[in-house]
Design a protein around this motif. Structure first.
Motif, mmCIF file in Angstrom:
data_model
loop_
_atom_site.group_PDB
_atom_site.id
_atom_site.type_symbol
_atom_site.label_atom_id
_atom_site.label_comp_id
_atom_site.label_asym_id
_atom_site.label_seq_id
_atom_site.Cartn_x
_atom_site.Cartn_y
_atom_site.Cartn_z
ATOM 1 N N GLN A 51 16.066 -8.474 23.117
ATOM 2 C CA GLN A 51 15.233 -9.046 22.057
ATOM 3 C C GLN A 51 16.096 -9.289 20.828
ATOM 4 O O GLN A 51 17.068 -8.585 20.598
ATOM 5 N N GLY A 52 15.697 -10.268 20.030
ATOM 6 C CA GLY A 52 16.293 -10.456 18.723
ATOM 7 C C GLY A 52 17.606 -11.205 18.730
ATOM 8 O O GLY A 52 18.022 -11.803 19.739
ATOM 9 N N THR A 53 18.260 -11.187 17.594
ATOM 10 C CA THR A 53 19.550 -11.831 17.375
ATOM 11 C C THR A 53 20.368 -10.913 16.481
ATOM 12 O O THR A 53 19.843 -10.399 15.489
ATOM 13 N N GLN A 88 21.245 -13.136 26.134
ATOM 14 C CA GLN A 88 22.674 -13.328 26.402
ATOM 15 C C GLN A 88 23.315 -12.031 26.896
ATOM 16 O O GLN A 88 22.898 -10.928 26.536
ATOM 17 N N LEU A 108 27.610 -14.316 17.254
ATOM 18 C CA LEU A 108 26.184 -14.028 17.111
ATOM 19 C C LEU A 108 25.609 -13.917 18.522
ATOM 20 O O LEU A 108 25.694 -14.859 19.314
ATOM 21 N N LEU A 109 25.055 -12.763 18.826
ATOM 22 C CA LEU A 109 24.492 -12.514 20.157
ATOM 23 C C LEU A 109 22.982 -12.739 20.091
ATOM 24 O O LEU A 109 22.288 -12.156 19.247
ATOM 25 N N ARG A 110 22.498 -13.577 20.983
ATOM 26 C CA ARG A 110 21.066 -13.932 20.990
ATOM 27 C C ARG A 110 20.352 -13.308 22.178
ATOM 28 O O ARG A 110 20.979 -12.956 23.180
ATOM 29 N N ALA A 111 19.022 -13.215 22.052
ATOM 30 C CA ALA A 111 18.208 -12.624 23.115
ATOM 31 C C ALA A 111 18.471 -13.331 24.441
ATOM 32 O O ALA A 111 18.529 -14.568 24.511
ATOM 33 N N THR A 124 15.180 -5.204 15.090
ATOM 34 C CA THR A 124 16.033 -6.379 15.160
ATOM 35 C C THR A 124 16.277 -6.806 16.605
ATOM 36 O O THR A 124 16.445 -7.975 16.896
ATOM 37 N N GLY A 125 16.261 -5.871 17.506
ATOM 38 C CA GLY A 125 16.525 -6.201 18.894
ATOM 39 C C GLY A 125 16.687 -4.958 19.731
ATOM 40 O O GLY A 125 16.599 -3.827 19.230
#
Length: 300
Positions: free
Chosen positions: A68-70, A101, A96-99, A2-3
């Motif tokens: 990576q990922g969200t 950030q 929601l934490l995104r790649a 996922t990340g």
């Protein structure tokens, strides 16, 4: 996958925690788990973490980035301040934490422990049935140690869903309630009376194993040193050392103790006690086992 999370800043005793590894005390291994279980649960609900492990951090806060990922994230515990790429968010809360950030948590006005949890499972091994870090035993988490800058943790798909959880009412002040301990009667009547009438003070000598209190009122100053045969101890036990110093045992406590325990802090107040900062005054109030159990049932 996922990340991947990269730790950029971690204060002392920043560790991975989950519900803990119960049933191992006979083998000399304490259960570990979050110092503030209610806050850990709230952060998990906000992230949709389910039973997955999360990060426990201390007063110094935490900073990390998602490479990576969200992934949904949730935070709670104490009174910290949180921002994502410099944009402030409510505490407790979630996002929601995104790649790419960067999430940063800095100290606030109160509290010692905070939690960051993910709507994903942490790609870390289970040791004796748990991912919880026990730094004393060198078990769990990332190589059995506290997290540090540069660490990377993989995130695996999870099955939880973020919930619009409401923040529980924060109980400020008031005595810390306890049930009378196994060795209550070994202390004189006058000492027992002064124990519940005299405030103590939290000292900086505190970690996940125990919190040492200052006995400014000399409640135990005149006591003779009591030496006992060692037997099992529990989180919340108020143990009186040979020099009269009270110490409250916490989640990573040693398996046995040979000092008398005058009482045990009840489960519903142990989270609140864990959040007290050095210098905070502590007053104790005795309650019955039945009352402690009813308080616990009303919270669950």
């Amino acid at each position: 996958m996922t990340g991947t999370v990269r730790i950029e800043r971690a204060g002392p005793l920043t560790t991975i925690q989950d519900q803990g590894r119960f049933g191992m005390l006979a083998h000399g291994i304490s259960a570990s788990g979050p110092m503030d279980r209610a806050a850990f649960g709230l952060a998990g609900a906000l992230a949709g973490a389910g039973t997955a492990a999360g990060i426990e951090f201390t007063q110094a806060g935490l900073a990390l980035s998602l490479e990576q990922g969200t992934v949904p994230v949730g935070w709670a515990g104490g009174a910290f301040r949180v921002s994502i790429d410099g944009r402030r968010h409510d505490w407790p809360g979630g996002a929601l934490l995104r790649a790419g950030q960067r999430l940063e948590i800095i100290p606030g006005k109160a509290g010692t422990y905070g939690y960051l949890r993910f709507g994903a499972a942490l790609d870390l091994p289970f040791v004796l049935g748990s991912q919880a870090t026990n730094t004393k035993a060198g078990l769990g988490g990332l190589a059995g140690r506290a997290l540090k800058a540069g660490d990377r943790i993989g995130l695996l798909p999870g099955d939880g869903q973020p919930l619009p959880a409401e923040a529980p009412a924060v109980t400020q002040g008031g005595p810390i309630r306890f049930i009378r301990g196994l060795h209550w009667e070994r202390f004189g009547e006058a000492v027992r009376a002064r124990f519940v009438a005299t405030p103590f003070r939290v000292t900086p000598m505190m970690d996940r194993m125990g919190v040492r209190l200052a006995d400014d009122g000399q409640v135990f100053g005149g006591e003779s040193i009591l030496s006992l045969v060692s037997d099992p101890v529990l989180p919340g036990d108020i143990q009186i050392l040979g020099d009269g110093t009270p110490i409250v045992l916490m989640r990573d406590h040693q398996p046995t103790g040979g000092y008398p325990r005058i009482g045990t802090i009840i489960a519903v107040d142990l989270d609140r006690f864990a959040q007290l900062r050095p210098g905070s005054a502590v007053a104790f109030e005795a309650v019955s086992v039945e009352h402690a159990q009813s308080l616990l049932r009303s919270r669950t």
